[in-house]
Design an enzyme around this catalytic site. Structure first.
Site, PDB file in Angstrom:
ATOM      1  N   ASP A  21       0.819  -1.212   0.000  1.00 15.58           N
ATOM      2  CA  ASP A  21       0.000   0.000   0.000  1.00 15.58           C
ATOM      3  C   ASP A  21       0.858   1.268   0.000  1.00 15.58           C
ATOM      4  OD1 ASP A  21      -2.036  -1.808   0.316  1.00 15.58           O
ATOM      5  OD2 ASP A  21      -2.794  -0.948   2.189  1.00 15.58           O
ATOM      6  N   ASP A  22       0.271   2.316  -0.535  1.00 18.13           N
ATOM      7  CA  ASP A  22       0.709   3.721  -0.369  1.00 18.13           C
ATOM      8  C   ASP A  22       1.730   4.221  -1.381  1.00 18.13           C
ATOM      9  OD1 ASP A  22      -0.972   3.471   1.772  1.00 18.13           O
ATOM     10  OD2 ASP A  22       0.493   4.005   3.303  1.00 18.13           O
ATOM     11  N   HIS A  37      -6.210   3.188  -4.175  1.00 20.03           N
ATOM     12  CA  HIS A  37      -6.082   3.460  -2.730  1.00 20.03           C
ATOM     13  C   HIS A  37      -6.436   4.928  -2.473  1.00 20.03           C
ATOM     14  CE1 HIS A  37      -4.872   2.102   1.212  1.00 20.03           C
ATOM     15  NE2 HIS A  37      -3.752   2.795   1.274  1.00 20.03           N
ATOM     16  N   HIS A  51      -5.077   9.425  -0.216  1.00 19.47           N
ATOM     17  CA  HIS A  51      -5.028   8.605   0.997  1.00 19.47           C
ATOM     18  C   HIS A  51      -5.998   9.138   2.058  1.00 19.47           C
ATOM     19  CE1 HIS A  51      -3.156   6.071   4.189  1.00 19.47           C
ATOM     20  NE2 HIS A  51      -2.943   5.291   3.149  1.00 19.47           N
ATOM     21  N   HIS A  70       3.783  -2.191   3.221  1.00 19.56           N
ATOM     22  CA  HIS A  70       3.700  -0.832   2.675  1.00 19.56           C
ATOM     23  C   HIS A  70       4.978  -0.481   1.924  1.00 19.56           C
ATOM     24  CE1 HIS A  70       0.497  -0.727   5.643  1.00 19.56           C
ATOM     25  NE2 HIS A  70       0.007   0.307   4.974  1.00 19.56           N
TER      26      HIS A  70
END
Ligand code: ZN
Length: 207
Positions: free
Chosen positions: A34-35, A85, A89, A173
């Site tokens: 993620d991210d 995503h 965020h 991540h």
């Protein structure tokens, strides 16, 4: 303490719209990141995955894709999957359903995907309802907690290995904050899982 598994009420939602674990009996695991994409972490992840011949799914922040399109293109060129995503965020508990929907759609302008992972794992029932026809929500079966200041690299690895089961969806991540722990735990986890007879596959909205 912290929770490595999602709250029960997420797991109670229909798997047609929201996935925490893939319902398979085979030894298949799903790595997710993620991210990203960011230059400080994503290329290093791609190298580890390539070295081990493993595919994964990257839940990308739209703004990062906009800034680092070259790195995003490396993700897809290597045969990995991408998921939405949101663009910035967003924490779903802090914005209206309309603002949330628009931000997710803004991310979708950067790349097409029918997979969506809510940032922070937080969303409201109204946000779920407006998005579930466009996206399959993907939560997780295990968080490595690689972003958490109180979790050591070894604990991060332990979180991953203890969550290894058929259909597990594991969250790492590719972020600056998680980088050090993630880069420690990831190759060790992959090697452990392969030793245990697992293979890794990418997520798609039909699972
Ligand atoms: Zn996130």
């Amino acid at each position: 303490m912290y929770a490595v598994h999602p709250p029960w009420f997420y797991r109670a939602l229909s798997p047609k719209y929201l996935l925490c674990r893939v319902p398979v009996q085979d030894k298949v695991a799903y790595l997710t990141f993620d991210d990203g994409p960011v230059p400080e972490a994503t290329p290093a992840v791609l190298k580890i995955l390539k070295d081990h011949g493993v595919k994964a799914t990257f839940f990308c922040v739209g703004e990062n894709v906009h800034k680092h399109r070259d790195i995003f293109d490396l993700i897809t060129a290597d045969g990995h999957a991408a998921g939405n995503h949101s663009y910035n965020h967003l924490n779903g508990w802090k914005v209206s359903p309309g603002a949330y929907y628009n931000n997710v759609m803004k991310c979708r302008e950067q790349f097409e995907s029918r997979l969506f992972r809510p940032p922070h794992g937080r969303f409201s029932p109204a946000q779920y309802i407006v998005l579930r026809n466009d996206f399959r929500f993907v939560l997780w079966s295990v968080l490595t907690m690689d972003y958490h200041h109180a979790v050591s690299p070894g604990q991060c690895l332990q979180n991953a290995t203890s969550g290894l089961e058929p259909g597990c969806v594991i969250v790492f991540h590719d972020s600056i904050k998680a980088r050090e722990k993630m880069l420690f735990a990831l190759p060790r986890f992959i090697e452990y899982a392969i030793e245990q007879g697992y293979r890794f596959e990418v997520l798609n909205e039909k699972l």
